[in-house]
Scaffold this active site. Structure first.
Site, mmCIF file in Angstrom:
data_model
loop_
_atom_site.group_PDB
_atom_site.id
_atom_site.type_symbol
_atom_site.label_atom_id
_atom_site.label_comp_id
_atom_site.label_asym_id
_atom_site.label_seq_id
_atom_site.Cartn_x
_atom_site.Cartn_y
_atom_site.Cartn_z
ATOM 1 N N SER A 97 -9.861 1.949 2.363
ATOM 2 C CA SER A 97 -8.890 2.755 1.498
ATOM 3 C C SER A 97 -7.844 1.842 0.689
ATOM 4 C CB SER A 97 -8.331 3.675 2.232
ATOM 5 O OG SER A 97 -7.355 3.207 3.098
ATOM 6 N N SER B 32 -10.555 -0.509 6.477
ATOM 7 C CA SER B 32 -9.673 -0.348 5.341
ATOM 8 C C SER B 32 -8.850 -1.488 4.715
ATOM 9 C CB SER B 32 -8.534 0.934 5.067
ATOM 10 O OG SER B 32 -9.158 2.122 5.003
ATOM 11 N N LYS C 126 0.985 -1.185 -0.015
ATOM 12 C CA LYS C 126 -0.139 0.001 0.050
ATOM 13 C C LYS C 126 0.921 1.171 -0.098
ATOM 14 C CE LYS C 126 -3.916 2.022 2.425
ATOM 15 N NZ LYS C 126 -4.997 1.793 3.784
HETATM 16 N N1 GLN Z 1 -13.535 3.974 5.526
HETATM 17 C C1 GLN Z 1 -12.862 4.721 6.710
HETATM 18 C C2 GLN Z 1 -12.576 5.888 6.754
HETATM 19 O O1 GLN Z 1 -12.588 6.628 5.542
HETATM 20 C C3 GLN Z 1 -11.737 3.572 7.089
HETATM 21 C C4 GLN Z 1 -10.384 4.176 6.378
HETATM 22 C C5 GLN Z 1 -9.203 3.305 6.932
HETATM 23 O O2 GLN Z 1 -9.274 2.277 7.653
HETATM 24 N N2 GLN Z 1 -8.079 3.835 6.806
HETATM 25 O O3 GLN Z 1 -12.267 6.607 7.636
#
Ligand code: GLN
Length: 458
Positions: A141, A165, A66
């Site tokens: 994400s 994410s 990532k």
């Molecule tokens: N979808 C969640 C957010 O936008 C989680 C993001 C993440 O775990 N980095 O905050």
């Protein structure tokens, strides 16, 4: 996991991975590829094998990283404009531990800019497509990481999970995605989102591979004061017999997710597991609590990006204040700015007590509620998200609708618990469906063993 040995060469594995990565370039899975260095590392491993020297547990295994893990190799962008170009002076501990065992990073995987999002549509480089339907989101994400594994480009991928994410994109693409107990893997060298929630974890095709990656990466790191002493490699596995399900969690689910959830519960019962219904009334506050605490921490962590210290700097500005203002307003994506504004608001004097403090108190109640629940069961099974992968663009105009997608994934982050997304089938249109197994703190090894067991029993 296939590793390089006398029968399979590292060069061959890396070449194939790079070829596939290029073949799927229109999916926007990778932000950048490390062709030259990856092949060079693979050659070194093959030479070692030929000389009969000892190689690591992940010898020659191609992986996607990532793009919010720093590495001295290539650039780290966090899929943002403000970090473009950014050449990191250090390498993340997790990357170091993987590569010490011979894993080879073939490229940097796309994400929502700074990991803010649930679809990878907030990436500065364009959205990643879902592995089963190009018109749909990959989830986020860590969308690029999930699709890289789902399309068999790499054997595994790294991710970060602050509020789902890893688990949500894993469930949108039919692969396993693991978020360990908070503090299990060092976050040194990982771009910070919300420091009280951020965790490093993995995507792979089966729980056994994730177990190996955990063995390699878990453990204390003097460079990250939140890391726990290595319990993972010492954990006594418990064998699960009681599985909790949360009363009311079936509400508001897409029909096919509800059916998959119910049939998994029935299948567990038929295999002799005791299924216990839990009453967890504070979980409904998890989403608003998360969307107060997370932006508060985001606003603080992103303050370091000022156009001076890293990456992008706006042109044609006269005063220092304009350097800050213009670089930030041009360099951040709209979702980054939304979080900075919400974060500053909930932390500002006059609103701090009403929002931040209240959310922090509610978080304690959520932690306690999980603790009570784990006195009654070994693991909890819930869906990961209320819907399967949605259409690209469907929720980009409605931030609240996007946040609502996280309603089932964020609760365990607030409590620092481990959670594993497991694939459980497909919708009639061929989209992947996933559920998640949640465990008590430090039950990570047992949780993965439980997932292996139910996979075998299928
Ligand atoms: N979808 C969640 C957010 O936008 C989680 C993001 C993440 O775990 N980095 O905050």
């Amino acid at each position: 996991m296939k590793i390089a040995d006398k029968t399979t060469s590292a060069v061959q594995m890396v070449k194939e991975a790079l070829e596939k990565a290029k073949k799927y370039s229109d999916y926007h899975i990778f932000v950048s590829l490390n062709e030259e260095t990856a092949l060079k590392k693979a050659e070194e491993i093959d030479e070692k094998i030929a000389r009969g020297e000892k190689v690591g547990r992940l010898a020659g295994v191609p992986y996607a990283c990532k793009d919010n893990f720093l590495s001295e190799e290539g650039n780290t962008t966090a899929s943002s404009k403000i970090l473009e170009p950014f050449k990191a002076p250090i390498t993340a501990t997790a990357v170091e531990r993987l590569e010490d065992e011979g894993a080879i990073m073939i490229g940097r995987a796309n994400l929502d800019s700074f990991a803010h999002g649930s679809s990878t549509e907030n990436s500065y480089f364009g959205p990643t497509s879902n592995s089963k339907d190009k018109e749909r989101v990959a989830g986020g994400s860590s969308g690029g990481s999930a699709v890289a594994v789902a399309l068999d480009i790499v054997e595994f991928a790294t991710g970060t999970d602050t509020g789902g994410s890893i688990r949500q994109p894993a469930s949108f693409n039919g692969v396993y995605g693991f978020k360990p107990t908070y503090g299990t893997i060092s976050r040194y060298g990982v771009v910070a989102m919300a420091s009280s929630l951020d965790c490093v974890g993995f995507f792979a095709k089966d729980p056994e591979d994730i177990d190996l990656l955990m063995e390699v990466c878990a453990g204390q790191d003097p460079k990250d004061m939140t890391t726990l002493p290595d319990y993972y490699n010492k954990e006594n596995e418990i064998s699960a017999s009681k599985i909790g399900i949360v009363k009311g969690f079936g509400q508001g689910l897409a029909p096919e997710i509800k059916t998959a959830y119910e049939s998994e519960i029935e299948s567990l019962k038929s295999k002799g597991y005791e299924v216990i219904e839990l009453y967890m009334p504070t979980l409904k506050y998890a989403l608003p609590v998360y969307y107060i605490l997370c932006p508060a921490e985001v606003s603080s962590n992103l303050s370091r990006h000022d156009g001076v210290r890293y990456g992008f700097r706006a042109e044609g500005v006269e005063s220092l204040e304009d350097v800050y203002g213009k670089s930030r307003s041009e360099g951040f994506m709209p979702e980054n700015k939304r979080r900075i504004m919400i974060g500053n608001f909930v932390l500002s004097s006059g609103f701090y007590d009403a929002y931040y403090l209240k959310a922090a108190q509610a978080r304690t109640l959520i932690i306690k509620e999980y603790e009570e629940s784990f006195k009654k069961c070994d693991f909890i099974l819930t869906p990961v998200s209320p819907n399967p992968a949605f259409k690209l663009g469907e929720k980009t105009g409605d931030p609240l609708a996007m946040y609502m997608e996280d309603v089932l994934s964020v609760p365990l982050n607030l409590a620092g618990l481990p959670g594993l997304a497991i694939p459980v089938g497909k919708t009639k249109d061929g989209l992947d469906l996933g559920l998640q197994i949640v465990g008590p703190r430090r039950s990570d090894k047992s949780l993965l063993a439980f997932a292996s067991k139910i996979k075998e029993e299928k």
